[in-house]
Design an enzyme around this catalytic site. Structure first.
Site, short mmCIF file in Angstrom:
data_model
loop_
_atom_site.label_atom_id
_atom_site.label_comp_id
_atom_site.label_asym_id
_atom_site.label_seq_id
_atom_site.Cartn_x
_atom_site.Cartn_y
_atom_site.Cartn_z
N LYS A 242 -15.89 -14.48 -10.00
CA LYS A 242 -15.41 -13.09 -10.05
C LYS A 242 -16.56 -12.09 -10.23
O LYS A 242 -16.62 -11.09 -9.48
CB LYS A 242 -14.39 -12.94 -11.18
CG LYS A 242 -13.77 -11.55 -11.24
CD LYS A 242 -12.69 -11.44 -12.29
CE LYS A 242 -11.50 -12.28 -11.92
NZ LYS A 242 -10.23 -11.71 -12.44
N HIS B 175 1.75 0.39 -13.24
CA HIS B 175 2.54 -0.82 -13.46
C HIS B 175 4.03 -0.45 -13.48
O HIS B 175 4.41 0.53 -14.12
CB HIS B 175 2.13 -1.49 -14.78
CG HIS B 175 2.83 -2.79 -15.00
ND1 HIS B 175 2.53 -3.93 -14.29
CD2 HIS B 175 3.85 -3.12 -15.82
CE1 HIS B 175 3.32 -4.92 -14.68
NE2 HIS B 175 4.13 -4.45 -15.61
N LEU C 290 -7.11 -9.43 -12.50
CA LEU C 290 -7.78 -8.90 -13.69
C LEU C 290 -9.22 -8.55 -13.35
O LEU C 290 -9.84 -9.20 -12.51
CB LEU C 290 -7.76 -9.94 -14.81
CG LEU C 290 -6.42 -10.21 -15.49
CD1 LEU C 290 -6.57 -11.31 -16.53
CD2 LEU C 290 -5.86 -8.95 -16.11
N GLY D 276 0.78 -1.23 0.00
CA GLY D 276 0.00 0.00 0.00
C GLY D 276 0.81 1.28 0.00
O GLY D 276 0.30 2.33 0.40
N THR D 277 2.04 1.24 -0.51
CA THR D 277 2.81 2.49 -0.54
C THR D 277 2.23 3.47 -1.57
O THR D 277 2.28 4.68 -1.36
CB THR D 277 4.31 2.27 -0.81
OG1 THR D 277 4.47 1.70 -2.12
CG2 THR D 277 4.94 1.38 0.24
C1 GAR Z 1 3.65 -1.29 -7.34
O1 GAR Z 1 5.01 -1.28 -7.68
C2 GAR Z 1 2.78 -1.39 -8.58
O2 GAR Z 1 3.32 -0.74 -9.68
C3 GAR Z 1 2.73 -2.88 -8.78
O3 GAR Z 1 2.60 -3.40 -7.48
C4 GAR Z 1 3.31 -2.57 -6.57
C5 GAR Z 1 2.41 -2.30 -5.37
O4 GAR Z 1 3.14 -1.67 -4.36
N1 GAR Z 1 1.65 -3.27 -9.65
C6 GAR Z 1 1.72 -4.24 -10.56
O5 GAR Z 1 2.70 -4.95 -10.70
C7 GAR Z 1 0.48 -4.40 -11.41
N2 GAR Z 1 0.68 -5.36 -12.46
P1 GAR Z 1 2.37 -0.95 -3.15
O6 GAR Z 1 1.40 -1.98 -2.56
O7 GAR Z 1 3.46 -0.61 -2.16
O8 GAR Z 1 1.67 0.24 -3.69
#
Ligand code: GAR
Length: 188
Positions: A65, A109, A92, A12-13
């Protein structure tokens, strides 16, 4: 002021970066709901600490889903949600969700799409040996990390960087680019 839901699966950053931008008045929006598909994910506590409602569910508790997505849509509607920001939501979306929020769902992404779709995009890019990496924000469609690109930011990979340093660079860019991009979308 537009109402946003953030969907997440993990740390969740990016949620925090968006919430910080809202609190600082840099993003004129309100996060009214956080949707999490993994009960116990750290993002839940982060949202609760900020007093934001959380809908955490286990997809296994639903027959399909579309069933859990209908529940998500009902919760979003009850919270007045107009835009959805996927922030590490590793699932998805089906047409049920996509049609309910047509052109109002975006994703971040950690690669320069269309390169390195799917899980561990940073690891894939390191394995491939690319010298320029980056971050993409795009509209969400039924494909994995597909959909029209809204914003991208690239950086040169320094030869001495290890995986952790590369990840830190990706995340630093994400935490600036996501709030900035949401601003252009929801404040228009
Ligand atoms: C992020 O780096 C985001 O870009 C990636 O997951 C991470 C979540 O980090 N998303 C994907 O890979 C989507 N295909 P977070 O939970 O610290 O925000």
């Amino acid at each position: 002021m537009k109402r946003i839901a953030v969907f997440a699966s993990g740390t969740g950053t990016n949620f925090e970066a968006i919430a910080d931008a809202v609190e600082a008045g840099q993003l004129n929006a309100e996060i009214t709901l956080v949707v999490v598909d993994k009960p116990g994910a750290p993002v839940i506590e982060k949202a609760q600490k900020r007093g934001i409602d959380v809908f955490a569910f286990n997809p296994k508790d639903y027959p399909s889903k579309p069933d859990y997505e209908r529940e998500i849509i009902a919760r979003c509607q009850a919270h007045g949600v107009e835009w959805i920001a996927l922030a590490g939501y590793m699932r998805l979306l089906s047409p049920v969700m996509l049609e309910a929020y047509d052109q109002r769902i975006v994703n971040i992404h950690p690669s320069l799409l269309p390169a390195f779709k799917g899980k561990d995009a940073i690891g894939q890019a390191i394995e491939y040996g690319v010298k320029v990496m980056g971050v993409t924000i795009h509209y969400v469609d039924a494909s994995m990390d597909g959909g029209r690109i809204i914003a991208q930011r690239a950086f040169a990979v320094q030869p001495q960087w290890n995986k952790e340093e590369i990840e830190a660079q990706v995340h630093a860019i994400e935490h600036v680019l996501y709030p900035e991009t949401l601003k252009t979308l929801v404040e228009e």
